[in-house]
Design a protein around this motif. Structure first.
Motif, PDB file in Angstrom:
ATOM      1  N   PHE A  17      25.593  41.022  71.766  1.00 58.24           N
ATOM      2  CA  PHE A  17      24.634  39.918  71.665  1.00 58.24           C
ATOM      3  C   PHE A  17      24.604  39.196  73.003  1.00 58.24           C
ATOM      4  N   THR A  18      23.454  39.173  73.631  1.00 56.56           N
ATOM      5  CA  THR A  18      23.295  38.456  74.895  1.00 56.56           C
ATOM      6  C   THR A  18      22.672  37.097  74.583  1.00 56.56           C
ATOM      7  N   VAL A  19      23.358  36.054  75.015  1.00 55.10           N
ATOM      8  CA  VAL A  19      22.956  34.678  74.685  1.00 55.10           C
ATOM      9  C   VAL A  19      22.972  33.813  75.938  1.00 55.10           C
ATOM     10  N   ASP A  20      22.290  32.680  75.858  1.00 54.78           N
ATOM     11  CA  ASP A  20      22.484  31.654  76.874  1.00 54.78           C
ATOM     12  C   ASP A  20      23.880  31.088  76.653  1.00 54.78           C
ATOM     13  N   ILE A  30      28.024  32.113  63.753  1.00 50.40           N
ATOM     14  CA  ILE A  30      27.142  32.872  62.858  1.00 50.40           C
ATOM     15  C   ILE A  30      27.810  34.176  62.432  1.00 50.40           C
ATOM     16  N   LEU A  31      28.414  34.864  63.386  1.00 52.57           N
ATOM     17  CA  LEU A  31      29.059  36.146  63.076  1.00 52.57           C
ATOM     18  C   LEU A  31      30.286  35.960  62.188  1.00 52.57           C
ATOM     19  N   CYS A  32      31.020  34.889  62.379  1.00 49.43           N
ATOM     20  CA  CYS A  32      32.159  34.603  61.493  1.00 49.43           C
ATOM     21  C   CYS A  32      31.674  34.335  60.073  1.00 49.43           C
ATOM     22  N   GLU A  33      30.618  33.544  59.949  1.00 53.61           N
ATOM     23  CA  GLU A  33      30.047  33.255  58.626  1.00 53.61           C
ATOM     24  C   GLU A  33      29.532  34.528  57.967  1.00 53.61           C
ATOM     25  N   ALA A  34      28.860  35.366  58.734  1.00 54.20           N
ATOM     26  CA  ALA A  34      28.340  36.625  58.191  1.00 54.20           C
ATOM     27  C   ALA A  34      29.477  37.538  57.745  1.00 54.20           C
ATOM     28  N   THR A  35      30.559  37.560  58.506  1.00 45.56           N
ATOM     29  CA  THR A  35      31.691  38.416  58.154  1.00 45.56           C
ATOM     30  C   THR A  35      32.313  37.999  56.829  1.00 45.56           C
ATOM     31  N   ASP A  36      32.286  36.701  56.527  1.00 47.93           N
ATOM     32  CA  ASP A  36      32.805  36.242  55.232  1.00 47.93           C
ATOM     33  C   ASP A  36      32.035  36.872  54.073  1.00 47.93           C
ATOM     34  N   ILE A  37      30.770  37.181  54.275  1.00 48.44           N
ATOM     35  CA  ILE A  37      29.966  37.850  53.246  1.00 48.44           C
ATOM     36  C   ILE A  37      30.130  39.363  53.346  1.00 48.44           C
ATOM     37  N   ASP A  75      20.925  46.501  54.560  1.00 50.18           N
ATOM     38  CA  ASP A  75      19.677  46.331  53.826  1.00 50.18           C
ATOM     39  C   ASP A  75      19.763  45.314  52.695  1.00 50.18           C
ATOM     40  N   HIS A  76      20.945  44.772  52.436  1.00 44.46           N
ATOM     41  CA  HIS A  76      21.143  43.838  51.321  1.00 44.46           C
ATOM     42  C   HIS A  76      20.534  42.469  51.655  1.00 44.46           C
ATOM     43  N   PRO A  77      19.845  41.845  50.695  1.00 45.54           N
ATOM     44  CA  PRO A  77      19.207  40.547  50.962  1.00 45.54           C
ATOM     45  C   PRO A  77      20.172  39.415  51.324  1.00 45.54           C
ATOM     46  N   ASP A  78      21.429  39.483  50.890  1.00 50.07           N
ATOM     47  CA  ASP A  78      22.385  38.406  51.179  1.00 50.07           C
ATOM     48  C   ASP A  78      22.707  38.265  52.667  1.00 50.07           C
ATOM     49  N   VAL A  79      22.543  39.325  53.432  1.00 53.82           N
ATOM     50  CA  VAL A  79      22.895  39.253  54.852  1.00 53.82           C
ATOM     51  C   VAL A  79      21.695  38.981  55.752  1.00 53.82           C
ATOM     52  N   GLN A  80      20.496  39.061  55.219  1.00 56.61           N
ATOM     53  CA  GLN A  80      19.296  38.913  56.035  1.00 56.61           C
ATOM     54  C   GLN A  80      19.202  37.562  56.751  1.00 56.61           C
ATOM     55  N   PRO A  81      19.556  36.436  56.104  1.00 56.57           N
ATOM     56  CA  PRO A  81      19.493  35.153  56.840  1.00 56.57           C
ATOM     57  C   PRO A  81      20.387  35.128  58.082  1.00 56.57           C
ATOM     58  N   HIS A  82      21.558  35.741  58.005  1.00 59.59           N
ATOM     59  CA  HIS A  82      22.463  35.776  59.160  1.00 59.59           C
ATOM     60  C   HIS A  82      21.867  36.628  60.279  1.00 59.59           C
ATOM     61  N   PHE A  83      21.298  37.767  59.904  1.00 64.23           N
ATOM     62  CA  PHE A  83      20.675  38.624  60.914  1.00 64.23           C
ATOM     63  C   PHE A  83      19.515  37.900  61.597  1.00 64.23           C
ATOM     64  N   ALA A  84      18.730  37.159  60.830  1.00 60.52           N
ATOM     65  CA  ALA A  84      17.611  36.403  61.394  1.00 60.52           C
ATOM     66  C   ALA A  84      18.114  35.329  62.358  1.00 60.52           C
ATOM     67  N   CYS A  86      20.847  35.448  64.113  1.00 62.47           N
ATOM     68  CA  CYS A  86      21.302  36.146  65.326  1.00 62.47           C
ATOM     69  C   CYS A  86      20.117  36.457  66.235  1.00 62.47           C
ATOM     70  N   ARG A  87      19.069  37.018  65.654  1.00 60.33           N
ATOM     71  CA  ARG A  87      17.892  37.389  66.447  1.00 60.33           C
ATOM     72  C   ARG A  87      17.201  36.162  67.050  1.00 60.33           C
ATOM     73  N   ALA A  88      17.346  35.008  66.435  1.00 62.33           N
ATOM     74  CA  ALA A  88      16.693  33.797  66.930  1.00 62.33           C
ATOM     75  C   ALA A  88      17.315  33.282  68.231  1.00 62.33           C
ATOM     76  N   ILE A  89      18.611  33.552  68.445  1.00 61.33           N
ATOM     77  CA  ILE A  89      19.266  33.003  69.644  1.00 61.33           C
ATOM     78  C   ILE A  89      19.823  34.071  70.579  1.00 61.33           C
ATOM     79  N   ALA A  90      19.679  35.351  70.226  1.00 62.72           N
ATOM     80  CA  ALA A  90      20.294  36.392  71.048  1.00 62.72           C
ATOM     81  C   ALA A  90      19.402  37.623  71.166  1.00 62.72           C
TER      82      ALA A  90
END
Length: 109
Positions: A17-20, A30-37, A75-84, A86-90
């Motif tokens: 992930f390339t970020v400012d 975000i990745l820590c929160e996603a990993t909990d799921i 492809d599971h709906p529970d992870v889609q918000p985290h992926f979104a 990630c894409r918003a800032i990286a």
């Protein structure tokens, strides 16, 4: 505990992930929160996060029992918000691979 070994047949994702620099900590969070799921999905083995010293990269090294297990999670709906998020800032650069070689220094006595 993560085990990196060429003797294990696992599906490996290295996600860069390339970020400012001001977003590096948020990306990590975000990745820590996603990993909990994600850790509750069948086939999950391990996740490791690395932060570049210049603040512009977050590297996620994740291993799954199989590519099918990874795809079911992805492809599971529970992870889609985290992926979104990630894409918003990286800029996301996923690399799918297998471990071909691994070496460890001998344990010190």
């Amino acid at each position: 505990m993560a085990t990196i070994s060429a003797d294990r047949e696992v599906f490996t994702l290295i996600n860069v992930f390339t970020v400012d620099p001001e977003n590096q900590q948020r990306m990590y969070d975000i990745l820590c929160e996603a990993t909990d799921i994600i850790k509750e999905f069948p086939g999950y083995l391990s996740a490791n996060l690395h932060l570049s010293l210049d603040g512009t990269k977050v590297i996620n090294y994740v291993q799954w029992r199989s590519e099918a297990d990874f795809k079911a999670m992805r492809d599971h709906p529970d992870v889609q918000p985290h992926f979104a998020e990630c894409r918003a800032i990286a800029q996301v650069n996923p690399i799918f691979c297998r471990v071909e070689f691994s070496h460890e220094a001998p344990a010190e006595a």
